[in-house]
Design a protein around this motif. Structure first.
Motif, PDB file in Angstrom:
ATOM      1  N   LEU A 156      14.972  10.010 -40.167  1.00 24.68           N
ATOM      2  CA  LEU A 156      14.232   9.281 -39.129  1.00 24.68           C
ATOM      3  C   LEU A 156      14.131  10.055 -37.823  1.00 24.68           C
ATOM      4  O   LEU A 156      13.141   9.929 -37.099  1.00 24.68           O
ATOM      5  CB  LEU A 156      14.916   7.937 -38.856  1.00 24.68           C
ATOM      6  N   VAL A 157      15.146  10.846 -37.512  1.00 25.80           N
ATOM      7  CA  VAL A 157      15.146  11.534 -36.211  1.00 25.80           C
ATOM      8  C   VAL A 157      13.991  12.527 -36.106  1.00 25.80           C
ATOM      9  O   VAL A 157      13.163  12.433 -35.193  1.00 25.80           O
ATOM     10  CB  VAL A 157      16.515  12.193 -35.952  1.00 25.80           C
ATOM     11  N   PRO A 158      13.865  13.517 -37.030  1.00 28.53           N
ATOM     12  CA  PRO A 158      12.704  14.404 -36.919  1.00 28.53           C
ATOM     13  C   PRO A 158      11.378  13.692 -37.148  1.00 28.53           C
ATOM     14  O   PRO A 158      10.347  14.101 -36.590  1.00 28.53           O
ATOM     15  CB  PRO A 158      12.962  15.467 -37.993  1.00 28.53           C
ATOM     16  N   TYR A 159      11.383  12.623 -37.959  1.00 32.40           N
ATOM     17  CA  TYR A 159      10.151  11.857 -38.146  1.00 32.40           C
ATOM     18  C   TYR A 159       9.649  11.322 -36.804  1.00 32.40           C
ATOM     19  O   TYR A 159       8.451  11.363 -36.512  1.00 32.40           O
ATOM     20  CB  TYR A 159      10.408  10.711 -39.119  1.00 32.40           C
ATOM     21  N   GLY A 160      10.580  10.861 -35.966  1.00 33.81           N
ATOM     22  CA  GLY A 160      10.192  10.412 -34.630  1.00 33.81           C
ATOM     23  C   GLY A 160       9.567  11.526 -33.812  1.00 33.81           C
ATOM     24  O   GLY A 160       8.609  11.311 -33.059  1.00 33.81           O
ATOM     25  N   ALA A 311      10.988   3.346 -38.970  1.00 28.09           N
ATOM     26  CA  ALA A 311      11.807   3.181 -40.175  1.00 28.09           C
ATOM     27  C   ALA A 311      10.989   2.593 -41.320  1.00 28.09           C
ATOM     28  O   ALA A 311      11.071   3.064 -42.463  1.00 28.09           O
ATOM     29  CB  ALA A 311      13.014   2.300 -39.877  1.00 28.09           C
ATOM     30  N   SER A 312      10.182   1.595 -41.031  1.00 31.77           N
ATOM     31  CA  SER A 312       9.357   0.982 -42.084  1.00 31.77           C
ATOM     32  C   SER A 312       8.345   1.982 -42.636  1.00 31.77           C
ATOM     33  O   SER A 312       8.080   2.019 -43.845  1.00 31.77           O
ATOM     34  CB  SER A 312       8.637  -0.256 -41.542  1.00 31.77           C
ATOM     35  N   ARG A 313       7.780   2.798 -41.758  1.00 29.28           N
ATOM     36  CA  ARG A 313       6.805   3.804 -42.198  1.00 29.28           C
ATOM     37  C   ARG A 313       7.478   4.889 -43.030  1.00 29.28           C
ATOM     38  O   ARG A 313       6.910   5.388 -44.007  1.00 29.28           O
ATOM     39  CB  ARG A 313       6.099   4.400 -40.984  1.00 29.28           C
ATOM     40  N   LEU A 314       8.701   5.268 -42.661  1.00 25.23           N
ATOM     41  CA  LEU A 314       9.423   6.285 -43.426  1.00 25.23           C
ATOM     42  C   LEU A 314       9.829   5.743 -44.805  1.00 25.23           C
ATOM     43  O   LEU A 314       9.764   6.455 -45.818  1.00 25.23           O
ATOM     44  CB  LEU A 314      10.652   6.757 -42.657  1.00 25.23           C
ATOM     45  N   ILE A 315      10.247   4.484 -44.847  1.00 21.50           N
ATOM     46  CA  ILE A 315      10.577   3.853 -46.125  1.00 21.50           C
ATOM     47  C   ILE A 315       9.359   3.888 -47.051  1.00 21.50           C
ATOM     48  O   ILE A 315       9.476   4.137 -48.256  1.00 21.50           O
ATOM     49  CB  ILE A 315      11.063   2.404 -45.900  1.00 21.50           C
ATOM     50  N   ALA A 316       8.170   3.683 -46.485  1.00 29.28           N
ATOM     51  CA  ALA A 316       6.947   3.729 -47.282  1.00 29.28           C
ATOM     52  C   ALA A 316       6.710   5.128 -47.857  1.00 29.28           C
ATOM     53  O   ALA A 316       6.235   5.265 -48.996  1.00 29.28           O
ATOM     54  CB  ALA A 316       5.749   3.297 -46.438  1.00 29.28           C
TER      55      ALA A 316
END
Length: 359
Positions: A156-160, A311-316
């Motif tokens: 999640l951190v780099p995704y942000g 988080a929801s987008r990463l879960i997807a």
């Protein structure tokens, strides 16, 4: 309930019975099944990192669990649902510039400390209480799967950072810090988001080769020499097209010249996301030439964590098969051995390594 409690900096966690969390409006209580242990958690607990923590506290940022109880404002969650516990807690009374606390880890400023006093305790316990909006449904998983899903907290951190930099499919990305725990996660996230190419500079040739083995020819490794100008040109040459976006996620121990070499590879009108630790341990900050930024219309974005919907987008992305949690090698400990888990995380903090406590 059983919990691991940090009572003073420099002392081991104490495993003891703690009061169960009490549900309030706008809150959810989760039975914690698995929670990751950060590779630098020892530096938080001994005070080296000087994180803002009002002790005693049950530490642990985020985790995977099942909903135990919900408040009256929850309309989608149900008791028994598998969820990710997002540790990034935001104040609700200022949507433009909310105060932030990382539940079970640290807080930013006086407002963040006020948040921490309420959403105080983290996931090194059998139960934890969170704001309703921080409980993210995972869908159906098994108890065994929960260990692997703890990798979400790292990814999640780099995704942000990439969301802030508006990474687009087909672009060329450079990850500064690609051979580290968060940096290697950034490589996998960038590719999952559709990057055509990820340039991965670093000194460890074994890890660089492993990134290519895992992800194929879209990864372009560059062995750094420590000579700023030479390294910058080598990184540019490795990219098949101009570098659209640079993400820096280097730790505090790294020289700012290494970061500057990477940042200044970005093309005119390119974007830079800064998520690393330059200057946090003292010493020089990151000096970038004003004329270079201005004349090349460079966008520089400081990023701490990620937006509320990340988080929801990463879960997807995981559910779609674009992001593989199977890349992570996990080692699990029970709560009685929380101190051993912290020691293991320090010694095994490399790329795609995961240390987990299962309360």
């Amino acid at each position: 309930m059983k919990a691991a409690v940090l009572k003073s900096f420099g002392s081991p966690l104490v495993i003891e019975n703690a009061p169960e969390p009490v549900l309030g409006t706008g809150e959810v209580i989760v039975d914690v099944v698995a929670t990751r242990v950060l590779s630098y958690m020892n530096e938080v607990f001994d005070g080296t990192r000087n994180y803002a923590l009002d002790l005693p506290i049950i530490p642990g940022p985020g985790g995977i669990g099942r909903v135990r109880a919900i408040g009256p404002d929850a309309t989608k969650l149900g008791v028994g649902d598998w969820v990710f516990c997002d540790p990034t807690v935001r104040s609700r009374d200022d949507a433009v510039a909310p105060d932030i606390a990382l539940q079970g880890l640290t807080a930013a400023g006086p407002g963040g400390m006020r948040l921490q006093r309420h959403f105080r305790h983290g996931s090194f316990a059998e139960q934890m209480r969170l704001p309703t909006e921080n409980v993210k449904p995972l869908g159906a998983i098994t108890s065994e799967d929960a260990t692997q899903w703890c990798a979400l907290g790292t990814l999640l951190v780099p995704y942000g950072g990439f969301l802030a930099a508006n990474l687009r499919p087909g672009e060329t990305v450079l990850v500064s810090g690609a051979t580290g725990n968060f940096g290697s996660a950034a490589v996998s996230v960038a590719l999952a988001m559709g990057a055509a190419c990820v340039v991965t500079p670093g000194r460890n040739e074994t890890i660089l080769a492993d990134l290519v083995r895992r992800f194929g020819p879209r990864v372009k490794p560059v062995k750094l020499t420590g000579h700023e100008d030479d390294d910058r040109e080598a990184m540019k040459r490795a990219a098949p097209s101009p570098i659209d976006c640079v993400l820096d996620i280097m730790p505090p121990s790294v020289s700012p010249t290494v970061v500057r070499a990477a940042v200044m590879t970005v093309r005119p009108y390119g974007r830079v996301a800064l998520m690393g630790g330059v200057g946090m341990a003292g010493g020089a900050g990151l000096e970038l030439p004003y004329p270079w930024i201005m004349r090349n219309c460079i966008s520089i974005h400081g990023v701490w964590m990620y937006p509320p919907d990340a988080a929801s987008r990463l879960i997807a992305l995981v559910r779609a098969g674009l992001l593989r949690l199977e890349e992570y090698e996990a080692t699990a400990f029970d709560l009685d051995h929380a101190n051993e888990a912290v020691e293991h995380a320090v010694a095994n903090g490399g790329p795609f390594k995961l240390t987990v406590i299962r309360p």
